[in-house]
Design a protein around this motif. Sequence first.
Motif, PDB file in Angstrom:
ATOM      1  N   ILE A  56       0.867  -1.172   0.000  1.00 38.30           N
ATOM      2  CA  ILE A  56       0.000   0.000   0.000  1.00 38.30           C
ATOM      3  C   ILE A  56       0.905   1.223   0.000  1.00 38.30           C
ATOM      4  O   ILE A  56       1.758   1.368   0.888  1.00 38.30           O
ATOM      5  CB  ILE A  56      -0.923   0.023   1.240  1.00 38.30           C
ATOM      6  N   SER A  63      -9.220  -7.836   8.662  1.00 37.81           N
ATOM      7  CA  SER A  63      -9.797  -8.004   7.332  1.00 37.81           C
ATOM      8  C   SER A  63     -10.440  -6.706   6.865  1.00 37.81           C
ATOM      9  O   SER A  63     -11.066  -5.993   7.650  1.00 37.81           O
ATOM     10  CB  SER A  63     -10.855  -9.118   7.347  1.00 37.81           C
ATOM     11  N   LEU A  71      -8.433   2.928   4.438  1.00 36.67           N
ATOM     12  CA  LEU A  71      -7.447   2.340   5.333  1.00 36.67           C
ATOM     13  C   LEU A  71      -6.765   3.381   6.203  1.00 36.67           C
ATOM     14  O   LEU A  71      -6.561   3.169   7.387  1.00 36.67           O
ATOM     15  CB  LEU A  71      -6.371   1.609   4.503  1.00 36.67           C
ATOM     16  N   ALA A  83      -8.523   0.293   0.274  1.00 40.03           N
ATOM     17  CA  ALA A  83      -8.066  -1.063  -0.013  1.00 40.03           C
ATOM     18  C   ALA A  83      -8.281  -1.383  -1.487  1.00 40.03           C
ATOM     19  O   ALA A  83      -9.364  -1.133  -2.022  1.00 40.03           O
ATOM     20  CB  ALA A  83      -8.816  -2.061   0.862  1.00 40.03           C
ATOM     21  N   ILE A 107      -4.749  -6.530   6.031  1.00 42.26           N
ATOM     22  CA  ILE A 107      -3.561  -5.713   6.240  1.00 42.26           C
ATOM     23  C   ILE A 107      -2.577  -6.548   7.050  1.00 42.26           C
ATOM     24  O   ILE A 107      -2.801  -6.807   8.237  1.00 42.26           O
ATOM     25  CB  ILE A 107      -3.901  -4.403   6.983  1.00 42.26           C
ATOM     26  N   SER A 108      -1.533  -7.013   6.398  1.00 37.81           N
ATOM     27  CA  SER A 108      -0.596  -7.904   7.082  1.00 37.81           C
ATOM     28  C   SER A 108       0.434  -7.149   7.908  1.00 37.81           C
ATOM     29  O   SER A 108       0.940  -7.660   8.902  1.00 37.81           O
ATOM     30  CB  SER A 108       0.122  -8.788   6.050  1.00 37.81           C
ATOM     31  N   ALA A 145       2.260   0.231   4.015  1.00 38.53           N
ATOM     32  CA  ALA A 145       1.674  -0.985   4.606  1.00 38.53           C
ATOM     33  C   ALA A 145       1.770  -2.124   3.601  1.00 38.53           C
ATOM     34  O   ALA A 145       2.041  -1.902   2.410  1.00 38.53           O
ATOM     35  CB  ALA A 145       0.219  -0.740   5.001  1.00 38.53           C
ATOM     36  N   LYS A 146       1.562  -3.348   4.107  1.00 39.15           N
ATOM     37  CA  LYS A 146       1.510  -4.519   3.240  1.00 39.15           C
ATOM     38  C   LYS A 146       0.116  -5.132   3.320  1.00 39.15           C
ATOM     39  O   LYS A 146      -0.478  -5.206   4.400  1.00 39.15           O
ATOM     40  CB  LYS A 146       2.576  -5.535   3.643  1.00 39.15           C
ATOM     41  N   PHE A 147      -0.364  -5.562   2.167  1.00 35.67           N
ATOM     42  CA  PHE A 147      -1.741  -6.034   2.036  1.00 35.67           C
ATOM     43  C   PHE A 147      -1.746  -7.378   1.323  1.00 35.67           C
ATOM     44  O   PHE A 147      -1.008  -7.580   0.354  1.00 35.67           O
ATOM     45  CB  PHE A 147      -2.533  -4.988   1.239  1.00 35.67           C
ATOM     46  N   GLU A 148      -2.569  -8.306   1.822  1.00 39.51           N
ATOM     47  CA  GLU A 148      -2.717  -9.609   1.185  1.00 39.51           C
ATOM     48  C   GLU A 148      -4.130  -9.754   0.663  1.00 39.51           C
ATOM     49  O   GLU A 148      -5.089  -9.816   1.439  1.00 39.51           O
ATOM     50  CB  GLU A 148      -2.387 -10.728   2.179  1.00 39.51           C
ATOM     51  N   ALA A 149      -4.251  -9.772  -0.648  1.00 41.25           N
ATOM     52  CA  ALA A 149      -5.564  -9.871  -1.281  1.00 41.25           C
ATOM     53  C   ALA A 149      -6.151 -11.256  -1.070  1.00 41.25           C
ATOM     54  O   ALA A 149      -5.455 -12.268  -1.154  1.00 41.25           O
ATOM     55  CB  ALA A 149      -5.447  -9.573  -2.778  1.00 41.25           C
TER      56      ALA A 149
END
Length: 417
Positions: free
Chosen positions: A5, A29, A36, A50, A56-57, A74-78
């Motif tokens: 992100i 989640s 965000l 998002a 949001i990991s 930030a890091k995001f996992e779809a």
Amino acid sequence: MAIEIKVPVLPESVADATIATWHVKPGESVSRDQNLVDIETDKVVLEVVAPDDGVISEIIKEEGDTVLQEEAIAKFEAGASGDAKADSSDDKKDDSSNESKKDDKKEEAKSDKEETSSADLDVLSPAVRRLVAEHNLDPKQIPASGKGGRLTKEDVEKFIKDGGASAKSSESKKDSGSAPVSAGLREEKRVPMTRLRKRIAERLVEAQHTAAILTTFNDINMKEVVELRARYKEQFEKVHGTRLGFMSFFVKATVEALKRYPAVNASIDGDDIVYHGFYDIGVAVSSPRGLVVPVLRDADTMSLAEIEAKIREFGEKARDNKLTVEDMTGGTFTISNGGVFGSLMATPIINPPQSAILGMNRMEDRPVVINGEIVIRPMMNVALSYDHRIIDGRESVGFLKTIKEFIEDPARMLLDL
């Protein structure tokens, strides 16, 4: 798949920004297009949403951190699930004893408490600073749950909800006992300026240092406009879906005056004077972050109803921090209405690079002499601050007098007289 992100592309002339408020936590989640984080710039608050459903990991940049455009925050996992992620994380933990976990938690809580107690107000995010100031709280007394002992907005809201503010107030009263009232009134606190407040300060000082500012005053008999508004306000709102206020009359009168005195609509660029052949009128609006000036584009082509509707829209967007850079970019002249706060007389400061600004004040009934008789009329003081480098006294007085004439006889605007 992990996605970064990033900070969106920042407006022109904005070098960096500040992480204002995170609305999510690591492992939480989120759904597609959910907000965000709020990122505060010198001009507006940007929302980062998002890109898809997921989790949001990791949060890389915390509230209060300074960031650059397109920097990862930030890091995001779809497609991932927050609960599933949490379960997976739990499975990877060492099988330590419950007593050991408790000791670790105690140490962590102790560490956080110590770091919070020594926290400086300079590291508080804008949202936290605002809550602390509004409720007169001591941030050192609020338990912090953020990374590195940082105080979050949620921490302050929980403290207030749990009665922390009331308890603090009651404790203060109890401790004071029979001591003199003045004993507890020598408190002070240091709160860093928000980015917007810093920018406002810079521009105001810039205007004072670079322009030769003078102010001329006049008063306006508002009787005709007041009666016109009272006569048609209900029908106006029914037909146009917006209320009829005084600002639209002043915007129309200002445009007509600018047509007659083009230097007031001009600006200085180096050794040149730029005469603008259009009328983009900035209207100062109060927001939770400070005074902002959205712009009515091509105000000369707008009707009273269109002006009122647009100003109302700007007010709502300012209240919700939804104004965009486009809303506030440019402007050839500004109108500021201090009357809504009760101002009787004020000297507004020019909004660079503009050359003038009109200040409205509160309307009040006063005795005035008309045709040799003392009568009571609703009067308003108005002020024009202008840059004497390109606007002389004759033009400034004539400009303000023209506005006075149009407001006192609004039919002239409709008849183009």
